[in-house]
Structures are given as C-alpha cells and as structure tokens.
Design an enzyme around this catalytic site. Structure first.
Site, PDB file in Angstrom:
ATOM      1  N   ASP A 120      28.877  37.297  42.030  1.00  0.00           N
ATOM      2  CA  ASP A 120      29.815  37.158  43.143  1.00  0.00           C
ATOM      3  C   ASP A 120      29.411  38.166  44.227  1.00  0.00           C
ATOM      4  O   ASP A 120      28.686  39.122  43.947  1.00  0.00           O
ATOM      5  CB  ASP A 120      31.227  37.465  42.614  1.00  0.00           C
ATOM      6  CG  ASP A 120      32.241  37.550  43.731  1.00  0.00           C
ATOM      7  OD1 ASP A 120      32.305  36.608  44.537  1.00  0.00           O
ATOM      8  OD2 ASP A 120      32.982  38.558  43.791  1.00  0.00           O
TER       9      ASP A 120
ATOM     10  N   ASP B 203      31.672  39.400  47.576  1.00  0.00           N
ATOM     11  CA  ASP B 203      32.711  40.335  48.020  1.00  0.00           C
ATOM     12  C   ASP B 203      33.406  41.025  46.848  1.00  0.00           C
ATOM     13  O   ASP B 203      33.936  40.352  45.963  1.00  0.00           O
ATOM     14  CB  ASP B 203      33.769  39.595  48.852  1.00  0.00           C
ATOM     15  CG  ASP B 203      33.189  39.057  50.155  1.00  0.00           C
ATOM     16  OD1 ASP B 203      32.006  39.332  50.423  1.00  0.00           O
ATOM     17  OD2 ASP B 203      33.920  38.373  50.883  1.00  0.00           O
TER      18      ASP B 203
ATOM     19  N   ASP C 116      34.551  39.878  40.274  1.00  0.00           N
ATOM     20  CA  ASP C 116      35.742  40.748  40.280  1.00  0.00           C
ATOM     21  C   ASP C 116      37.051  39.981  40.425  1.00  0.00           C
ATOM     22  O   ASP C 116      38.119  40.571  40.296  1.00  0.00           O
ATOM     23  CB  ASP C 116      35.659  41.755  41.438  1.00  0.00           C
ATOM     24  CG  ASP C 116      35.853  41.076  42.788  1.00  0.00           C
ATOM     25  OD1 ASP C 116      35.242  40.011  42.993  1.00  0.00           O
ATOM     26  OD2 ASP C 116      36.612  41.590  43.614  1.00  0.00           O
TER      27      ASP C 116
HETATM   28 MG   LIG Z   1      34.924  38.788  44.767  1.00  0.00          MG
END
Ligand SMILES: [Mg+2]
Length: 273
Positions: free
Chosen positions: A13, A15, A210
């Site tokens: 991922d 961001d 995240d």
């Molecule tokens: Mg993310």
C-alpha cells in the site's frame, strides 16, 4: 521465513505504508528499496489511487518496469513488456458509468459520482488541488460516489448493483462502485498467479498495508505486515502466527522497514555491515 534470494514478490500500500501519512516521504525505506532492487524482487504498488495518480510516483521509485495495482484492485496496470495470458479481471469504467446512469434514470436514485461533476467539485470533496483532482478523475475500472438519498433507496441501489455484477465498498468519504470480484486481495492473487505462470515455479508473497482496504490483500499473501495506522479501525486477520503476520509498532515507512526486517533474512555479509 524467506531469504532475500527467495522468489519473493512484495505488494505494498502507499499512503500510511510506504509513504508517510503526513509528508508522503519514503526516505526511511530507501535502504530496503535499494536491497529489493539489487535482489530483483518485484515491488508492486497496490493502492486506491488511479493509474494517472500512481504514474509519477512509480517513476520516482524506479519501478516502471513492474506492474502496479490501482483503484483498490479494480485495475492492474502492466508495463509495455508484459503480455498477460489469462484474462485480466475487472469492469470497464464506461460500463460502470452506463449502469449507474441507467439506474439513476429509472429509480431516481440520489447520488453524484466523479463522472457527474467537475474537477473543481472533486477538489472541494477531497481537498486535492484541481490538477490533482483531475488525475483522480481519470478512472479506468471503479467509480467513487457520494450518496444523498435515504437508507431505503440505498439498500435498493445496492441490490440493483449486485444484479449488474457490481459491488459497493466503503472508502473514507466515498462509496466505490467496482466489479463484484474486484479488490486488492483478488488483484494480488491474480498477479501472483501470473508471475508463477511466467516463471514456471512457485512464488512467495509478502504484503504491507495500514488500512481496512488492505485487509483482503493481507489475507491473500503468505506473509502480512500490518503497519500501525493513523486510525481507530481494528485490522482483524484470520491468522496470528508470527511467521505469517507481523504488526508494527511504528507508523508509515518506519513500520514498513520493521516489517521487512522481521520477515526477510539478509545474507550474513549484509548483517555485518
Ligand atoms: Mg494506506
């Protein structure tokens, strides 16, 4: 646990994972990025962004020879050298828009998608600059929309989409309409299978993310790194063993480094450095 010279493929991922949540820097991860590049381990960016938004970043990370996964798994983008043999999953944006417009016309559903509005409006919705909003509007396989109607109509809308082979997933501010089988997890599985076919031998997959939209990816890989997020969502996974799942104590690229340190064994000469 894998070694650096194992047939690894890494899905990440952006961001809040490879990129810092606040300043978008990946500097702490650079030594690992160099190591992966030297070992020729593919690093596949796996993001909710559009291909147009990912392109500049993929180039800055020197990964343009690799595929990447965009629009939350609805879109797999290939470098010019790739000729995938199996059909690539996903719905076409034009077909999604056509279905949405038809349903709205028939039932008076109250929603606005990116395809209904100007870059100025998307900039207001997202907080992006207008040029960045224009990049976010270059959709290929999914449509973000805001629902203005009531709950009853919404559940009807959802049923109509299912009948059309489309699914609705919750983003931060938007609902995302995409093919019913689309998602980061299915895209990761498809791409891992494609690598396996090209190489003629099994691959080992590792994923880092995240947020809740990373869960299907983290479930799909052999080794999952759950990076500490700036949010309150639980990140439940079906596996817990330390050889399969590692939860970081650090945020963003610092957590990203912790995850790779945990799972990937370096050659002895590198450890001595
Ligand atoms: Mg993310």
């Amino acid at each position: 646990m894998p070694y650096l010279d194992d047939p690894l493929i890494i899905f990440t991922d952006l961001d809040g994972s490879l990129l810092d949540h606040h300043d978008y820097s990946w500097e702490p991860a650079q030594p690992w990025l160099d190591r992966l590049a030297t070992a020729q381990i593919p690093l596949i960016l796996t993001t909710s962004k559009t291909s147009a938004e990912v392109a500049a970043l993929q180039s800055a990370l020197q990964l343009t020879h690799l595929p990447f996964i965009a629009e939350n798994g609805a879109m797999i983008h290939f470098p010019a050298s790739w000729r995938p043999e199996s059909p690539v999953p996903g719905a076409r944006y034009a077909d999604i828009r056509h279905t949405l417009e038809e349903l709205r016309h028939r039932y008076d559903f109250e929603f606005r998608g990116f395809g209904d509005v100007t870059p100025k409006q998307v900039a207001i919705w997202t907080g992006l600059s207008e040029p960045d909003a224009a990049l976010a509007m270059q959709r290929e396989a999914s449509e973000p929309l805001i629902w203005f109607g009531n709950d009853l109509d919404f559940s009807h809308f959802k049923k109509c989409l299912t009948r059309e082979g489309l699914a609705l997933t919750r983003g931060g501010r938007f609902w995302h309409v995409m093919g019913v089988d689309a998602g980061k997890g299915p895209a990761v599985q498809w791409l891992a299978a494609e690598y396996q076919r090209q190489r003629g031998k099994p691959v080992i997959t590792l994923g880092l993310g995240d947020g809740p939209n990373d869960i299907s990816m983290l479930e799909a890989v052999d080794h999952a790194v759950v990076i500490k997020g700036h949010h309150d969502h639980a990140m439940p996974l079906s596996r817990h063993h330390a050889s399969q799942v590692f939860r970081t104590s650090e945020f963003g690229p610092h957590g990203w480094v912790q995850g790779l340190d945990h799972f990937i064994t370096l050659p002895a000469r590198e450890i001595q450095k």
